[in-house]
Design an enzyme around this catalytic site. Structure first.
Site, PDB file in Angstrom:
ATOM      1  N   THR A 182     -22.718 -67.957   1.659  1.00 45.70           N
ATOM      2  CA  THR A 182     -22.822 -67.758   3.108  1.00 45.70           C
ATOM      3  C   THR A 182     -24.262 -68.108   3.499  1.00 45.70           C
ATOM      4  O   THR A 182     -25.154 -68.111   2.649  1.00 45.70           O
ATOM      5  CB  THR A 182     -22.559 -66.288   3.489  1.00 45.70           C
ATOM      6  OG1 THR A 182     -23.568 -65.505   2.858  1.00 45.70           O
ATOM      7  CG2 THR A 182     -21.201 -65.829   3.033  1.00 45.70           C
ATOM      8  N   GLU A 329     -16.182 -66.798   4.078  1.00 45.48           N
ATOM      9  CA  GLU A 329     -15.437 -65.777   3.327  1.00 45.48           C
ATOM     10  C   GLU A 329     -13.925 -65.925   3.473  1.00 45.48           C
ATOM     11  O   GLU A 329     -13.169 -65.236   2.791  1.00 45.48           O
ATOM     12  CB  GLU A 329     -15.838 -64.369   3.799  1.00 45.48           C
ATOM     13  CG  GLU A 329     -17.245 -63.953   3.420  1.00 45.48           C
ATOM     14  CD  GLU A 329     -18.286 -64.355   4.458  1.00 45.48           C
ATOM     15  OE1 GLU A 329     -18.036 -65.310   5.220  1.00 45.48           O
ATOM     16  OE2 GLU A 329     -19.353 -63.713   4.506  1.00 45.48           O
ATOM     17  N   LYS A 438     -27.265 -55.986  24.321  1.00 43.76           N
ATOM     18  CA  LYS A 438     -26.975 -54.630  24.805  1.00 43.76           C
ATOM     19  C   LYS A 438     -27.937 -54.285  25.921  1.00 43.76           C
ATOM     20  O   LYS A 438     -29.101 -53.992  25.688  1.00 43.76           O
ATOM     21  CB  LYS A 438     -27.115 -53.625  23.665  1.00 43.76           C
ATOM     22  CG  LYS A 438     -25.843 -53.472  22.899  1.00 43.76           C
ATOM     23  CD  LYS A 438     -25.834 -52.202  22.067  1.00 43.76           C
ATOM     24  CE  LYS A 438     -24.577 -52.222  21.206  1.00 43.76           C
ATOM     25  NZ  LYS A 438     -24.821 -51.751  19.873  1.00 43.76           N
ATOM     26  N   TRP A 443     -22.429 -53.911  26.785  1.00 40.55           N
ATOM     27  CA  TRP A 443     -22.411 -55.183  26.063  1.00 40.55           C
ATOM     28  C   TRP A 443     -22.248 -56.367  27.014  1.00 40.55           C
ATOM     29  O   TRP A 443     -21.437 -56.320  27.923  1.00 40.55           O
ATOM     30  CB  TRP A 443     -21.250 -55.220  25.067  1.00 40.55           C
ATOM     31  CG  TRP A 443     -21.516 -54.428  23.830  1.00 40.55           C
ATOM     32  CD1 TRP A 443     -22.608 -53.658  23.573  1.00 40.55           C
ATOM     33  CD2 TRP A 443     -20.663 -54.327  22.690  1.00 40.55           C
ATOM     34  NE1 TRP A 443     -22.498 -53.082  22.344  1.00 40.55           N
ATOM     35  CE2 TRP A 443     -21.317 -53.473  21.775  1.00 40.55           C
ATOM     36  CE3 TRP A 443     -19.432 -54.875  22.354  1.00 40.55           C
ATOM     37  CZ2 TRP A 443     -20.759 -53.147  20.544  1.00 40.55           C
ATOM     38  CZ3 TRP A 443     -18.877 -54.555  21.130  1.00 40.55           C
ATOM     39  CH2 TRP A 443     -19.534 -53.696  20.230  1.00 40.55           C
TER      40      TRP A 443
HETATM   41  P1  ADP Z   1     -22.617 -69.303   8.978  1.00 38.29           P
HETATM   42  O1  ADP Z   1     -23.028 -67.927   8.552  1.00 38.29           O
HETATM   43  O2  ADP Z   1     -23.405 -70.430   8.457  1.00 38.29           O
HETATM   44  O3  ADP Z   1     -22.395 -69.393  10.446  1.00 38.29           O
HETATM   45  P2  ADP Z   1     -19.804 -69.354   8.528  1.00 38.29           P
HETATM   46  O4  ADP Z   1     -19.286 -70.694   8.804  1.00 38.29           O
HETATM   47  O5  ADP Z   1     -19.167 -68.586   7.464  1.00 38.29           O
HETATM   48  O6  ADP Z   1     -21.279 -69.488   8.190  1.00 38.29           O
HETATM   49  O7  ADP Z   1     -19.772 -68.543   9.870  1.00 38.29           O
HETATM   50  C1  ADP Z   1     -18.665 -67.812  10.253  1.00 38.29           C
HETATM   51  C2  ADP Z   1     -18.886 -67.320  11.637  1.00 38.29           C
HETATM   52  O8  ADP Z   1     -18.887 -68.404  12.556  1.00 38.29           O
HETATM   53  C3  ADP Z   1     -17.824 -66.391  12.147  1.00 38.29           C
HETATM   54  O9  ADP Z   1     -18.045 -65.080  11.709  1.00 38.29           O
HETATM   55  C4  ADP Z   1     -17.991 -66.530  13.644  1.00 38.29           C
HETATM   56  O10 ADP Z   1     -19.055 -65.722  14.126  1.00 38.29           O
HETATM   57  C5  ADP Z   1     -18.392 -67.957  13.809  1.00 38.29           C
HETATM   58  N1  ADP Z   1     -17.238 -68.759  14.205  1.00 38.29           N
HETATM   59  C6  ADP Z   1     -16.450 -69.498  13.425  1.00 38.29           C
HETATM   60  N2  ADP Z   1     -15.504 -70.127  14.156  1.00 38.29           N
HETATM   61  C7  ADP Z   1     -15.695 -69.753  15.440  1.00 38.29           C
HETATM   62  C8  ADP Z   1     -15.051 -70.041  16.672  1.00 38.29           C
HETATM   63  N3  ADP Z   1     -14.023 -70.857  16.755  1.00 38.29           N
HETATM   64  N4  ADP Z   1     -15.538 -69.458  17.786  1.00 38.29           N
HETATM   65  C9  ADP Z   1     -16.596 -68.620  17.739  1.00 38.29           C
HETATM   66  N5  ADP Z   1     -17.242 -68.321  16.618  1.00 38.29           N
HETATM   67  C10 ADP Z   1     -16.804 -68.873  15.480  1.00 38.29           C
END
Ligand code: ADP
Length: 545
Positions: A182, A329, A438, A443
């Site tokens: 990650t 994940e 916040k 929010w």
């Molecule tokens: P990084 O930590 O590099 O961003 P990830 O690709 O695992 O790695 O990130 C996952 C996160 O990306 C999700 O928890 C979410 O916050 C965001 N995310 C993924 N797809 C979407 C989406 N379609 N719309 C909004 N947020 C998204």
């Protein structure tokens, strides 16, 4: 229990590549090299070269379970490693080439990588950290932009003397196939270990029509890097159905991508919104230049796809954007925004609102959202809570047992995303919990404000983040990048938002900037924005570095 009487047939990546070789031997893999030339090979070539690579890695001492890292762009040799390494029982670990050498050293040490396959063009990056990773025994150079330097192992020379037929072992479907870390925007990066089974089930689900709908007739171009959650599983999905694959290599500027899409008749492509925002601006400026009539969908995920961008593609260029949500994940596919039959009768606006949501869960992924004290919340489209997921391709732990607090006692993974879920099951992301603003205890959704700002005709990109405030603790600030040649005043932007949100949601300040800082996976880097401008409501902003 009465046992079923079906065969035990392990779900492994080996079957996927063997299937592609058997039924679609002439299916093409096209890769753009750094110099611009296009390299072509077939699924049969991938299979045979994967066999050679497995022999060669064995010769280098790679054993089952060993980690073989890649530091590479999206291309055919990366694809060969994607299959060869897990099929021989070892584990491919994709290193993110956008990370700092210090982070890469930490990650490679943590994963105990033993061999690295590195693009020649990325050798200068590897050289900055390889000596800090004692577990690395061999460096193999992929000659992507010219000959391998003297004294280094060359990928092509290494595999040349080897036989293409490798006796692929029968693997346990639960064995590790791939590792991806990650991004670690909070704390150290964490290793996610995908199994053969999870990747196969994920690939099968991606083929479903209501999911990505991949078929042999498709030409798939993953723009999302192969180091970002397995390029969203597209290499596996392509092998599963025998689709043609197109890899853009390091050329990710809008013009190069559009040229490639038109030339190779791409039908389906995937990436983060920042890539598609650039493409939309390029298409708007040159609407007739590229024939994209074969393009059936652009899958957008990784961060929220702005509805104005989705509309722009659809209305001005006839291109459909499919919005999906996932995480490293979750391999990554979790939810996808298909319009259910019962919602199809709505107005165009209503349908767009559905398509702009993050969608509902694909089969075998389950979703729920919970309050701070762990109460399961109602699917009423209003109540915000943290999204939790579970399923066969959702991580059950991180490598090294770190971050145990990300799992609930009853076995769900806590995503860190703040969402609402509606009665139909559609998830809507309001924020990542660490980006939530916040204000006086209330929010404010940065995503909702960004989407609205990006629908202003002068705005190319908008990122809304929390600024510290003496009275309200935090207030929204919007960083704005304008489209070329456009100007805008704060009053214009405020007027554009008025009526769409409660008064207290209005940004307190706007920052015009050339580019919004990006994360290593191409998303807006809000920590950096907070660092640069987060104090500006209290004291003047620091100059941009
Ligand atoms: P990084 O930590 O590099 O961003 P990830 O690709 O695992 O790695 O990130 C996952 C996160 O990306 C999700 O928890 C979410 O916050 C965001 N995310 C993924 N797809 C979407 C989406 N379609 N719309 C909004 N947020 C998204």
């Amino acid at each position: 229990m009465t046992p079923g009487r079906m065969m035990h047939f392990p779900l492994t990546l080996t079957h996927l590549l063997e299937r592609a070789r058997t039924y679609f031997p002439r299916g093409e893999i096209v890769s753009r090299e750094p110099g611009g030339a296009l390299h072509r090979e077939t699924w049969k070539d991938v299979y045979e070269r994967a066999g050679k690579l497995a022999h060669a890695l064995e010769r280098l001492g790679v054993k089952p379970g060993d980690r073989v890292a890649t530091l590479a762009w999206n291309h055919h040799r990366h694809l060969e490693a994607y299959f060869a390494v897990p099929m021989m029982g070892a584990v491919v670990h994709t290193l993110n080439l956008r990370l700092h050498p210090k982070e890469l050293a930490y990650i490679a040490r943590h994963a105990e990588d033993s061999v690295v396959l590195v693009d020649r063009s990325l050798l200068p990056l590897l050289d900055q950290f390889v000596s800090d990773v004692p577990s690395i025994r061999h460096v193999v150079v992929i000659p992507d932009d010219g000959p391998t330097p003297q004294g280094k192992l060359d990928y092509e020379q290494l595999i040349a003397p080897e036989r293409p037929d490798y006796a692929w072992p029968t693997l346990d479907e639960h064995s590790a196939a791939t590792i991806c870390y990650t991004s670690g925007t909070t704390g150290n990066p964490k290793g996610v270990v995908y199994s053969h089974r999870s990747s196969v089930l994920h690939a099968l689900t991606a083929c479903m029509v209501d999911s990505m709908g991949a078929s042999e007739h498709d030409v798939l171009m993953p723009v999302v890097p192969m180091f970002h959650a397995n390029a969203w599983g597209w290499p596996h999905t392509a092998a599963c159905v025998g689709a043609k694959l197109v890899f853009p290599g390091p050329k990710l500027d809008p013009e190069s991508l559009l040229d490639l899409m038109a030339r190779e008749k791409v039908t389906s492509t995937a990436g983060v919104p920042t890539i598609w925002l650039g493409i939309l601006a390029m298409l708007d400026a040159n609407p007739k230049k590229w024939d994209l009539s074969r393009l059936r969908q652009m899958v957008v995920g990784g961060s929220a796809a702005p509805p104005s961008m989705m509309e722009g593609f659809q209305k001005r260029h006839g291109i459909t954007v499919t919005h999906a949500w996932g995480m490293t994940e979750t391999n990554p596919l979790g939810t996808i925004a298909r319009v259910k039959r019962e919602l199809e009768t709505g107005t165009e606006e209503e349908r767009m609102a559905v398509r702009a949501s993050q969608g509902y869960a694909v089969p075998f992924v389950e979703t729920r959202h919970t309050s701070d004290d762990g109460k399961i919340l109602p699917w009423d489209a209003e109540t915000m809570g943290e999204l939790e997921v579970r399923g066969p391709w959702v991580a059950s732990s991180y490598l090294g047992e770190e971050g145990k607090d990300r799992w609930t006692k009853d076995g769900w993974f806590k995503t860190g995303d703040v969402v609402t879920i509606d009665a139909h099951g559609y998830v809507r992301i309001c924020d990542r919990s660490k980006d939530v603003i916040k204000s006086g205890g209330e929010w404010i959704s940065s995503v909702a404000l960004e989407n609205a700002l990006m629908s202003h005709p002068a705005v190319l990109e908008a990122a809304v983040f929390a600024g510290r405030h003496a009275k309200w603790d935090e207030r929204p600030i919007a960083a704005i990048v304008l489209k070329k040649g456009m100007t805008v005043t704060e009053a214009d932007l405020t007027k554009h938002l008025e009526g769409k949100f409660a008064k207290f949601w209005m940004p307190d300040a706007y920052v015009l900037t050339e580019q919004i800082p990006r994360t290593s996976t191409g998303k807006f880097l809000k920590t950096k924005l907070r660092e640069l401008y987060g104090e500006m409501l209290i004291k003047p902003a620091k100059p941009e570095k």
